[in-house]
Design a protein around this motif. Structure first.
Motif, PDB file in Angstrom:
ATOM      1  N   TYR A  67      54.500  42.694  82.767  1.00 36.43           N
ATOM      2  CA  TYR A  67      55.455  42.659  81.471  1.00 36.43           C
ATOM      3  C   TYR A  67      55.962  43.752  81.382  1.00 36.43           C
ATOM      4  O   TYR A  67      55.373  44.792  80.579  1.00 36.43           O
ATOM      5  N   VAL A  68      57.317  44.081  81.698  1.00 36.16           N
ATOM      6  CA  VAL A  68      57.544  45.542  81.471  1.00 36.16           C
ATOM      7  C   VAL A  68      57.918  45.575  80.164  1.00 36.16           C
ATOM      8  O   VAL A  68      57.543  47.244  79.940  1.00 36.16           O
ATOM      9  N   GLY A  69      58.290  44.853  79.401  1.00 34.33           N
ATOM     10  CA  GLY A  69      58.454  45.530  77.778  1.00 34.33           C
ATOM     11  C   GLY A  69      57.177  45.624  77.176  1.00 34.33           C
ATOM     12  O   GLY A  69      57.150  46.629  76.147  1.00 34.33           O
ATOM     13  N   SER A  70      56.086  44.978  77.856  1.00 38.75           N
ATOM     14  CA  SER A  70      54.855  45.198  77.176  1.00 38.75           C
ATOM     15  C   SER A  70      54.785  45.188  75.723  1.00 38.75           C
ATOM     16  O   SER A  70      55.337  44.643  75.004  1.00 38.75           O
ATOM     17  N   TYR A  71      53.411  45.948  75.152  1.00 40.40           N
ATOM     18  CA  TYR A  71      53.439  45.650  73.591  1.00 40.40           C
ATOM     19  C   TYR A  71      54.362  46.077  72.834  1.00 40.40           C
ATOM     20  O   TYR A  71      54.610  45.620  71.862  1.00 40.40           O
ATOM     21  N   SER A  72      55.049  47.146  73.111  1.00 40.03           N
ATOM     22  CA  SER A  72      56.110  47.817  72.322  1.00 40.03           C
ATOM     23  C   SER A  72      57.041  46.796  71.992  1.00 40.03           C
ATOM     24  O   SER A  72      57.952  46.792  71.115  1.00 40.03           O
ATOM     25  N   ASP A  73      57.390  46.436  73.339  1.00 42.57           N
ATOM     26  CA  ASP A  73      58.438  45.142  72.994  1.00 42.57           C
ATOM     27  C   ASP A  73      57.880  43.881  72.071  1.00 42.57           C
ATOM     28  O   ASP A  73      58.576  43.487  71.427  1.00 42.57           O
ATOM     29  N   TRP A  74      56.640  43.527  72.587  1.00 36.66           N
ATOM     30  CA  TRP A  74      56.226  42.385  71.708  1.00 36.66           C
ATOM     31  C   TRP A  74      56.165  42.405  70.227  1.00 36.66           C
ATOM     32  O   TRP A  74      56.410  41.664  69.484  1.00 36.66           O
ATOM     33  N   VAL A  75      55.728  43.666  69.848  1.00 39.60           N
ATOM     34  CA  VAL A  75      55.917  44.137  68.396  1.00 39.60           C
ATOM     35  C   VAL A  75      57.112  44.382  67.712  1.00 39.60           C
ATOM     36  O   VAL A  75      57.065  44.778  66.575  1.00 39.60           O
ATOM     37  N   SER A  76      58.056  44.473  68.424  1.00 39.21           N
ATOM     38  CA  SER A  76      59.722  44.786  67.984  1.00 39.21           C
ATOM     39  C   SER A  76      60.224  43.653  67.101  1.00 39.21           C
ATOM     40  O   SER A  76      61.035  43.907  66.352  1.00 39.21           O
ATOM     41  N   LYS A  77      59.574  42.453  67.310  1.00 35.63           N
ATOM     42  CA  LYS A  77      59.815  41.411  66.257  1.00 35.63           C
ATOM     43  C   LYS A  77      58.784  41.127  65.130  1.00 35.63           C
ATOM     44  O   LYS A  77      57.609  41.434  65.250  1.00 35.63           O
ATOM     45  N   GLU A  78      59.604  41.085  64.105  1.00 37.75           N
ATOM     46  CA  GLU A  78      58.748  41.255  62.901  1.00 37.75           C
ATOM     47  C   GLU A  78      57.665  40.251  62.757  1.00 37.75           C
ATOM     48  O   GLU A  78      56.600  40.244  62.073  1.00 37.75           O
ATOM     49  N   ASP A  79      58.051  38.837  63.321  1.00 39.52           N
ATOM     50  CA  ASP A  79      57.309  37.807  63.308  1.00 39.52           C
ATOM     51  C   ASP A  79      55.995  37.803  64.539  1.00 39.52           C
ATOM     52  O   ASP A  79      55.590  36.740  64.565  1.00 39.52           O
TER      53      ASP A  79
END
Length: 273
Positions: A255-267
């Motif tokens: 998962y290239v985006g990883s956790y920083s991408d995951w929590v980029s969405k408010e929900d």
């Protein structure tokens, strides 16, 4: 074993192409500076920020580059799909593994990670210089392997129980648990993820390949299990991807985006503990 990692003593230096992936998360210019000072003769430099990420995107801290920009990188590096390619950094770092993952994604099947760091490679007698390599541009067309790349949509389906994948978080345990979060908006981990700190893969600054590591890798996931690895920004999960591959695991995604991408969405849903 798939021999993802190789020692310089096993490299026939007369018929290889070199990629210098040195970088520092603390100083974004250090990799280029080190390359300009000295590098393996003929090596091209791939910069984490400029070549192996697209910092104009909002998909985490080290977002996935476009296929167009990656294809251009491979062509100006003079690469062909059947080349023997060896990637190095300072040794025990996640930057050569990050570069290697992109080569796997693009279909370069004869790409390997050098276990030793540059200084040890230099001391072994490999020729070095400070001339910027200018290889003849190739016309390579990558063969993209989407089966090793996890998009955010794929991870969302995994969290929802719609895939057979097991998520594995490669960050330190205190970040996984949500005790601390020095970089991202929300502390915790992606729901359902297991934790395997990538630092366990090293000893004395080098990747280790003893029985203890083999046992840890086999206990983490069996060779047929489908897993997706992630970290904070997609960089330090790449050594875990590479090590799993080295020991024969074939159903792995990054998962290239990883956790920083995951929590980029408010929900975004997260777990703690």
């Amino acid at each position: 074993m798939n021999n993802v990692f190789v020692s310089i003593k096993d490299v026939n230096a007369s018929d290889v192409k070199w990629i210098d992936a040195r970088f520092s998360l603390a100083d974004a210019n250090e990799g280029k500076r080190l390359y300009n000072e000295s590098h393996i003769t003929g090596a091209v430099h791939w910069d984490l920020n400029e070549d192996l990420s697209d910092l104009t995107k909002k998909d985490g801290r080290q977002p996935m580059p476009s296929k167009e920009s990656l294809g251009d990188l491979f062509r100006r590096s003079g690469l062909n799909l059947d080349d023997n390619i060896f990637v190095y950094d300072d040794g025990g770092s996640p930057f050569a593994t990050r570069a290697w993952w992109f080569l796997q994604y693009a279909g370069f099947e004869n790409a390997f990670i050098v276990i030793e760091g540059f200084e040890e490679m230099k001391a072994s007698g490999l020729p070095v210089d400070n001339e910027t390599a200018l290889p003849k541009k190739s016309s390579v067309n990558p063969r993209w392997n989407e089966l090793i790349y996890a998009t955010r949509d794929f991870v969302e389906k995994t969290v929802a129980g719609e895939t057979a994948n097991q998520l594995i978080d490669a960050r330190a345990p205190n970040r996984y648990r949500g005790d601390v979060e020095p970089l991202d908006r929300v502390a915790g981990h992606i729901p359902g993820a297991l934790n395997f700190d990538w630092e366990q893969l090293k000893q004395d600054g080098k990747f280790r390949f003893d029985e203890s590591i083999q046992e840890k890798i086999s206990n983490l996931a069996n060779s047929n299990q489908q897993v997706t690895v992630y970290c904070g920004s997609g960089v330090t999960a790449s050594p875990l991807f590479a090590m799993l591959s080295h020991y024969g695991h074939e159903n792995i995604r990054l998962y290239v985006g990883s956790y920083s991408d995951w929590v980029s969405k408010e929900d975004a849903k997260v777990e703690k503990g």
